[in-house]
Design an enzyme around this catalytic site. Structure first.
Site, short mmCIF file in Angstrom:
data_model
loop_
_atom_site.label_atom_id
_atom_site.label_comp_id
_atom_site.label_asym_id
_atom_site.label_seq_id
_atom_site.Cartn_x
_atom_site.Cartn_y
_atom_site.Cartn_z
N TYR A 17 0.81 -1.22 0.00
CA TYR A 17 0.00 0.00 0.00
C TYR A 17 0.84 1.28 0.00
O TYR A 17 0.28 2.38 -0.05
CB TYR A 17 -0.91 0.03 1.24
CG TYR A 17 -1.91 -1.09 1.29
CD1 TYR A 17 -3.00 -1.13 0.43
CD2 TYR A 17 -1.77 -2.12 2.22
CE1 TYR A 17 -3.93 -2.16 0.48
CE2 TYR A 17 -2.70 -3.16 2.29
CZ TYR A 17 -3.77 -3.17 1.42
OH TYR A 17 -4.68 -4.19 1.48
N HIS A 22 -4.48 6.19 -1.12
CA HIS A 22 -5.02 6.20 0.24
C HIS A 22 -3.94 6.45 1.29
O HIS A 22 -4.26 6.73 2.45
CB HIS A 22 -5.70 4.85 0.52
CG HIS A 22 -7.04 4.95 1.19
ND1 HIS A 22 -7.77 6.12 1.29
CD2 HIS A 22 -7.80 4.00 1.80
CE1 HIS A 22 -8.91 5.88 1.93
NE2 HIS A 22 -8.95 4.60 2.25
N TYR A 73 -5.65 -1.07 10.06
CA TYR A 73 -6.18 -0.62 8.78
C TYR A 73 -6.99 0.66 8.99
O TYR A 73 -7.30 1.05 10.11
CB TYR A 73 -6.99 -1.73 8.11
CG TYR A 73 -6.09 -2.80 7.54
CD1 TYR A 73 -5.46 -2.60 6.31
CD2 TYR A 73 -5.80 -3.95 8.26
CE1 TYR A 73 -4.59 -3.55 5.79
CE2 TYR A 73 -4.93 -4.91 7.75
CZ TYR A 73 -4.33 -4.70 6.52
OH TYR A 73 -3.46 -5.63 6.02
N ASN A 75 -9.96 1.87 8.79
CA ASN A 75 -11.21 2.03 9.54
C ASN A 75 -11.05 1.80 11.04
O ASN A 75 -12.02 1.90 11.79
CB ASN A 75 -12.31 1.12 8.98
CG ASN A 75 -11.95 -0.35 9.10
OD1 ASN A 75 -10.81 -0.71 9.35
ND2 ASN A 75 -12.94 -1.21 8.89
#
Length: 205
Positions: A17, A22, A73, A75
């Protein structure tokens, strides 16, 4: 040591990532870490909570501040923020969150305090765990795909070469904006960040 503020970079952990849209918040905090006085990783379990985060101690405009990358992560980001703020007695009004923003084009940014979360799971988690939306947000534009059904994949795609160069400039602009905020106040920082325009890298013919 007392800390004036907590700067939070939002992103997802893992090398897969690292260069995704993001993760612009992580990129900005990594840039901050280059000027950090010290760097250490702390585990939530040391505070009686499961999970991980990276924590940095640094000085901005003469103020001792903390910066963090939650290694849960997106959330679940609020767990890290609430744990750090609780341990170091940092109020929600002294939290600064750097995050990707779909409603701004790549290369633009906005600085504001409070407001809505625009469906951003990381911001929603922080608001839930802190019990208030009244934290600062540095909204770093990544643009929006043509169709709403593409958003989930879009934010997890890697920046292209030009976008990555722009993201690096935006990270540095966020750092400068924070310095201005602590030195001259919110108005000066807002004017700088909201009007910032990157130098667009040349594309190959």
């Amino acid at each position: 040591m007392e800390y004036k503020a907590l700067i939070v970079g939002l992103g997802n952990p893992g090398s897969e990532y690292a260069k995704t849209r993001h993760n612009i918040g992580f990129m900005a905090v990594d840039a901050l870490a280059e000027v950090a006085k010290s760097r250490k990783s702390m585990r939530f379990k040391e505070m009686g909570i499961s999970g991980d985060f990276e924590l940095f101690s640094l000085n901005l405009a003469g103020n001792n501040v903390l910066a963090t990358k939650p290694l849960t992560y997106m959330n679940l980001s609020g767990k890290a923020v609430a744990a750090i703020c609780g341990k170091y007695s940092i109020a929600v009004s002294d939290v600064y969150v750097i995050h990707d923003e779909l409603d701004l084009p790549c290369g633009r940014m906005k600085f504001k305090k409070g407001g809505g979360n625009n469906g951003h799971r990381g911001l929603e988690s922080i608001q839930e765990k802190m019990g208030s939306p009244n934290f600062f947000r540095i909204r770093v534009g990544i643009g929006r795909p043509e169709f709403s059904s593409q958003v989930k994949d879009y934010v997890l795609e890697e920046f292209n070469t030009q976008e990555l160069a722009i993201a690096a400039q935006m990270s540095q602009a966020a750092i400068k904006g924070l310095n201005l905020h602590f030195r001259r106040g919110q108005g000066t920082a807002t004017q700088f960040m909201n009007s910032f325009m990157p130098d667009l890298p040349e594309t190959e013919p």
